[in-house]
Design a protein around this motif. Structure first.
Motif, mmCIF file in Angstrom:
data_model
loop_
_atom_site.group_PDB
_atom_site.id
_atom_site.type_symbol
_atom_site.label_atom_id
_atom_site.label_comp_id
_atom_site.label_asym_id
_atom_site.label_seq_id
_atom_site.Cartn_x
_atom_site.Cartn_y
_atom_site.Cartn_z
ATOM 1 N N UNK A 161 -5.690 -12.479 11.361
ATOM 2 C CA UNK A 161 -6.893 -11.648 11.361
ATOM 3 C C UNK A 161 -6.563 -10.351 10.628
ATOM 4 N N UNK A 162 -7.245 -10.056 9.513
ATOM 5 C CA UNK A 162 -6.917 -8.845 8.752
ATOM 6 C C UNK A 162 -7.410 -7.579 9.436
ATOM 7 N N UNK A 163 -6.796 -6.473 9.081
ATOM 8 C CA UNK A 163 -7.247 -5.169 9.562
ATOM 9 C C UNK A 163 -8.590 -4.791 8.934
ATOM 10 N N UNK A 164 -8.812 -5.280 7.727
ATOM 11 C CA UNK A 164 -10.063 -5.026 7.023
ATOM 12 C C UNK A 164 -10.227 -6.023 5.901
ATOM 13 N N UNK A 165 -11.467 -6.263 5.496
ATOM 14 C CA UNK A 165 -11.728 -7.235 4.446
ATOM 15 C C UNK A 165 -13.034 -6.887 3.763
ATOM 16 N N UNK A 166 -13.109 -7.204 2.464
ATOM 17 C CA UNK A 166 -14.341 -6.962 1.719
ATOM 18 C C UNK A 166 -14.502 -8.067 0.685
ATOM 19 N N UNK A 167 -15.760 -8.455 0.441
ATOM 20 C CA UNK A 167 -16.061 -9.376 -0.650
ATOM 21 C C UNK A 167 -16.091 -8.561 -1.936
ATOM 22 N N UNK A 168 -15.021 -8.651 -2.720
ATOM 23 C CA UNK A 168 -14.859 -7.773 -3.880
ATOM 24 C C UNK A 168 -15.506 -8.330 -5.136
ATOM 25 N N UNK A 212 -12.262 -12.313 -2.041
ATOM 26 C CA UNK A 212 -12.060 -11.298 -1.017
ATOM 27 C C UNK A 212 -10.773 -10.510 -1.233
ATOM 28 N N UNK A 213 -10.767 -9.292 -0.711
ATOM 29 C CA UNK A 213 -9.565 -8.487 -0.542
ATOM 30 C C UNK A 213 -9.362 -8.306 0.958
ATOM 31 N N UNK A 214 -8.190 -8.676 1.446
ATOM 32 C CA UNK A 214 -7.877 -8.557 2.864
ATOM 33 C C UNK A 214 -6.703 -7.612 3.039
ATOM 34 N N UNK A 215 -6.806 -6.733 4.025
ATOM 35 C CA UNK A 215 -5.787 -5.729 4.299
ATOM 36 C C UNK A 215 -5.055 -6.122 5.580
ATOM 37 N N UNK A 216 -3.723 -6.300 5.481
ATOM 38 C CA UNK A 216 -2.897 -6.672 6.627
ATOM 39 C C UNK A 216 -1.813 -5.621 6.840
ATOM 40 N N UNK A 217 -1.377 -5.465 8.073
ATOM 41 C CA UNK A 217 -0.235 -4.606 8.380
ATOM 42 C C UNK A 217 0.874 -5.449 8.974
ATOM 43 N N UNK A 218 2.119 -5.085 8.662
ATOM 44 C CA UNK A 218 3.258 -5.851 9.158
ATOM 45 C C UNK A 218 3.329 -5.828 10.680
ATOM 46 N N UNK A 219 3.047 -4.684 11.291
ATOM 47 C CA UNK A 219 3.128 -4.592 12.748
ATOM 48 C C UNK A 219 2.139 -5.539 13.413
ATOM 49 N N UNK A 227 0.819 -1.213 0.000
ATOM 50 C CA UNK A 227 0.000 0.000 0.000
ATOM 51 C C UNK A 227 0.854 1.264 0.000
ATOM 52 N N UNK A 228 0.307 2.376 -0.519
ATOM 53 C CA UNK A 228 1.002 3.669 -0.440
ATOM 54 C C UNK A 228 0.798 4.296 0.931
ATOM 55 N N UNK A 229 1.384 5.459 1.140
ATOM 56 C CA UNK A 229 1.163 6.205 2.374
ATOM 57 C C UNK A 229 -0.318 6.530 2.506
ATOM 58 N N UNK A 230 -0.857 6.637 3.729
ATOM 59 C CA UNK A 230 -0.142 6.673 5.014
ATOM 60 C C UNK A 230 -0.011 5.310 5.680
ATOM 61 N N UNK A 231 -0.069 4.224 4.922
ATOM 62 C CA UNK A 231 0.038 2.870 5.488
ATOM 63 C C UNK A 231 1.200 2.133 4.841
ATOM 64 N N UNK A 232 2.439 2.605 5.054
ATOM 65 C CA UNK A 232 3.566 2.030 4.299
ATOM 66 C C UNK A 232 3.905 0.599 4.658
ATOM 67 N N UNK A 233 3.421 0.092 5.805
ATOM 68 C CA UNK A 233 3.737 -1.297 6.160
ATOM 69 C C UNK A 233 2.568 -2.232 5.884
ATOM 70 N N UNK A 234 1.590 -1.753 5.110
ATOM 71 C CA UNK A 234 0.391 -2.541 4.842
ATOM 72 C C UNK A 234 0.421 -3.133 3.441
ATOM 73 N N UNK A 235 -0.287 -4.237 3.269
ATOM 74 C CA UNK A 235 -0.460 -4.793 1.935
ATOM 75 C C UNK A 235 -1.822 -5.471 1.843
ATOM 76 N N UNK A 236 -2.286 -5.621 0.604
ATOM 77 C CA UNK A 236 -3.609 -6.183 0.330
ATOM 78 C C UNK A 236 -3.440 -7.531 -0.353
ATOM 79 N N UNK A 237 -4.271 -8.487 0.029
ATOM 80 C CA UNK A 237 -4.220 -9.845 -0.486
ATOM 81 C C UNK A 237 -5.510 -10.128 -1.250
ATOM 82 N N UNK A 238 -5.377 -10.529 -2.524
ATOM 83 C CA UNK A 238 -6.532 -10.903 -3.348
ATOM 84 C C UNK A 238 -6.572 -12.426 -3.460
ATOM 85 N N UNK A 239 -7.737 -13.015 -3.147
ATOM 86 C CA UNK A 239 -7.818 -14.473 -3.020
ATOM 87 C C UNK A 239 -8.879 -15.089 -3.918
ATOM 88 N N UNK A 240 -8.831 -16.425 -3.986
ATOM 89 C CA UNK A 240 -9.720 -17.181 -4.858
ATOM 90 C C UNK A 240 -11.164 -17.169 -4.389
#
Length: 367
Positions: free
Chosen positions: A78-85, A50-57, A34-47
């Motif tokens: 446990x993700x920080x956030x998730x949505x059925x995309x 869903x899209x799940x948002x996780x942070x390294x911390x 992810x870009x700022x302001x969440x530089x340690x975060x990334x999004x996971x797209x799955x089969x």
């Protein structure tokens, strides 16, 4: 000796078995930092769409508290956030923009691109954040006005400078979408089979597409015409172009095709090396003048441009579909490290440092 079956609930047991099977067979098709302001975060797209948002911390904290006493091999994060995309698998995810106003875009088997404002997605505590954008693949008309099935969208590439998003579709076409109007600006036709990948080469107003037909094509975005075909066009000897990547200068192209990676110098229109791999290549990317690759094996490989193997690191997914490099590095244990996220079969994501250490390994949970 045989246990107490007084409170046995067969329905609950069956549901738990099906849930565990679903988790074990999920596949992570793409990860994106992810870009700022969440530089340690990334999004996971799955089969499972869903899209799940996780942070390294958060992942590091969960990993420290995770125990293996129950026989579990990997923690379920446990993700920080998730949505059925999407209805059906989510195949790709990209960020349009580089700050808190960036859009999070995803595409999937339902033939749609959906977009969320990243700040709203990251801040939301609900699993039903509504998309701000929805682009739908056109259906083709057949005899008597019948419409074709909705072609899936397998990959996205973005070009914020021109206000465009490009999609690789299952109808053998690539599409250029105008982000302001949400309408198709141009259709790129020429492949004879569905598209797996594409990248935008904004410095030259071009896109490059890779197809099941065994070829990669370079397209002029101003005219919509194909200006070069790369790869073998004979059906008997061709392998699909499974993945593509450009380096930061947009001068070098890496194409994953079967068990090979072809490395092209685009200004010279020359294939400078062909890298052989023991397993089918499923994703590639550049790290400066080096190439990272993953495929149908639990290994992350690193090559130089001449094809020399520099390193190989064991990773958790038995078959990996995605490798993504953090653009600037993540702070970990008071150090800033370049990190790579590898995602694949089993819903597994392995985050690996530049030194080869596994910072965290987890299964991305489902809704």
């Amino acid at each position: 000796m045989y246990g107490d079956a007084t409170n046995w609930n067969e329905d609950e047991y069956r549901e738990s078995i099906l849930k565990e099977r679903e988790i074990q067979t999920r596949t992570v098709f793409r990860t994106a930092w992810a870009p700022n302001p969440n530089p340690d975060a990334f999004v996971v797209a799955s089969s499972d769409g869903t899209l799940a948002f996780h942070s390294m911390s958060s992942l590091v904290s969960q990993s420290a508290a995770f125990g293996y006493s129950k026989g579990e091999d990997f923690m379920v994060a446990v993700p920080e956030g998730m949505v059925r995309a999407h209805e059906g698998p989510a195949y790709d995810v990209k960020f349009y923009g580089e700050d808190e106003d960036a859009l999070l875009l995803s595409c999937g088997d339902d033939g749609r691109v959906r977009g969320w404002k990243w700040r709203d997605f990251a801040d939301s505590t609900e699993n039903h954040v509504k998309p701000l954008l929805e682009l739908t693949n056109p259906q083709h008309k057949g005899p008597w006005g019948a419409l074709s099935p909705m072609p899936e969208i397998n990959a996205i590439s973005v070009d914020p400078q021109s206000g465009s998003v490009y999609t690789a579709a299952g109808d053998s076409c690539a599409y250029c979408w105008d982000m302001e109007s949400g309408k198709i600006k141009m259709i790129f036709k020429g492949h004879s089979d569905y598209l797996h990948s594409l990248v935008s080469r904004s410095s030259a107003s071009q896109i490059l597409t890779g197809s099941e037909d065994g070829t990669a094509r370079i397209w002029d975005c101003k005219t919509g015409k194909c200006i070069k075909v790369i790869g073998c066009q004979e059906k008997k000897s061709r392998f699909r172009i499974s993945s593509m990547a450009l380096d930061e200068s947009e001068s070098w192209l890496a194409c994953g095709q079967g068990k090979n990676i072809a490395v092209w110098n685009l200004p010279a229109s020359e294939c400078v090396s062909t890298i052989s791999s023991p397993a089918h290549v499923q994703d590639v990317m550049f790290d400066e003048k080096q190439i990272l690759s993953v495929g149908a094996e639990p290994l992350l490989r690193r090559f130089d441009l001449n094809g020399a193997l520099l390193s190989q690191i064991q990773c958790a997914p038995s078959s990996a579909f995605s490798v993504s490099l953090h653009p600037t590095g993540v702070s970990f244990l008071s150090l800033s490290q370049h990190v790579v996220a590898v995602g694949g079969y089993g819903g597994l994501v392995d985050v690996i440092s530049q030194f080869g250490s596994h910072l965290c390994t987890f299964r991305s949970s489902s809704l």
